[in-house]
Design a protein around this motif. Structure first.
Motif, mmCIF file in Angstrom:
data_model
loop_
_atom_site.group_PDB
_atom_site.id
_atom_site.type_symbol
_atom_site.label_atom_id
_atom_site.label_comp_id
_atom_site.label_asym_id
_atom_site.label_seq_id
_atom_site.Cartn_x
_atom_site.Cartn_y
_atom_site.Cartn_z
ATOM 1 N N ASP A 1 0.998 -1.358 0.022
ATOM 2 C CA ASP A 1 0.215 0.007 0.022
ATOM 3 C C ASP A 1 0.932 1.120 -0.118
ATOM 4 O OD1 ASP A 1 -2.245 1.500 -0.007
ATOM 5 O OD2 ASP A 1 -3.243 0.928 2.047
ATOM 6 N N ARG B 1 0.769 5.401 1.374
ATOM 7 C CA ARG B 1 -0.014 6.591 2.001
ATOM 8 C C ARG B 1 0.601 7.873 2.023
ATOM 9 N NH1 ARG B 1 -4.886 4.163 3.784
ATOM 10 N NH2 ARG B 1 -4.303 2.040 4.802
ATOM 11 N N SER C 1 5.315 4.010 1.099
ATOM 12 C CA SER C 1 4.904 3.009 0.531
ATOM 13 C C SER C 1 5.478 1.620 1.262
ATOM 14 C CB SER C 1 5.414 2.875 -0.916
ATOM 15 O OG SER C 1 6.790 3.021 -1.084
#
Length: 121
Positions: A5, A7, A106
């Motif tokens: 993911d 952010r 990441s």
């Protein structure tokens, strides 16, 4: 299990990197964490309580930081045991990049769990 993911964080890469090394910040970021002690140089000890369905377990484990490039990247590895409830271990490669006046964080995580918690999902 693998997770990845990205952010966006409204802080500089230096601030985000410092937060990743701060036990007081780590306890706020790890779901179920009740205690985090230690240092980046010597490693951290953590206590995490997790519940899946009827099974609630307290995991105690070790977290180490390696491949540390200040304000850019870090590898976080951890391993914990929860008695009859099972075990968890994994590692995360975290990268920080200055972007849009803040930091893009990441991560790529590889985790393994076993025991009753893994059976319940």
């Amino acid at each position: 299990m693998q997770m990845s993911d990205t952010r966006q964080i409204n802080a500089s890469p230096a601030e985000v990197y410092a937060a990743l090394l701060d036990p007081d910040m780590l306890i706020k970021c790890v779901p179920g964490a009740t205690e985090v002690t230690g240092s980046p140089e010597d490693g951290f000890e953590a206590t995490v309580v997790q519940k899946v369905g009827p099974v609630k377990a307290t995991f105690k484990g070790q977290v180490t930081m390696t491949d540390m490039v200040p304000d850019q990247s870090i590898k976080i590895s951890g391993e914990g045991k929860g008695g009859a409830a099972g075990f968890a271990k994994g590692e995360a490669d975290v990268k920080l990049v200055a972007k849009d006046g803040g930091t893009e964080l990441s991560y790529d995580v590889e985790a393994k769990v076993g025991g009753k918690l893994a059976q319940l999902g």
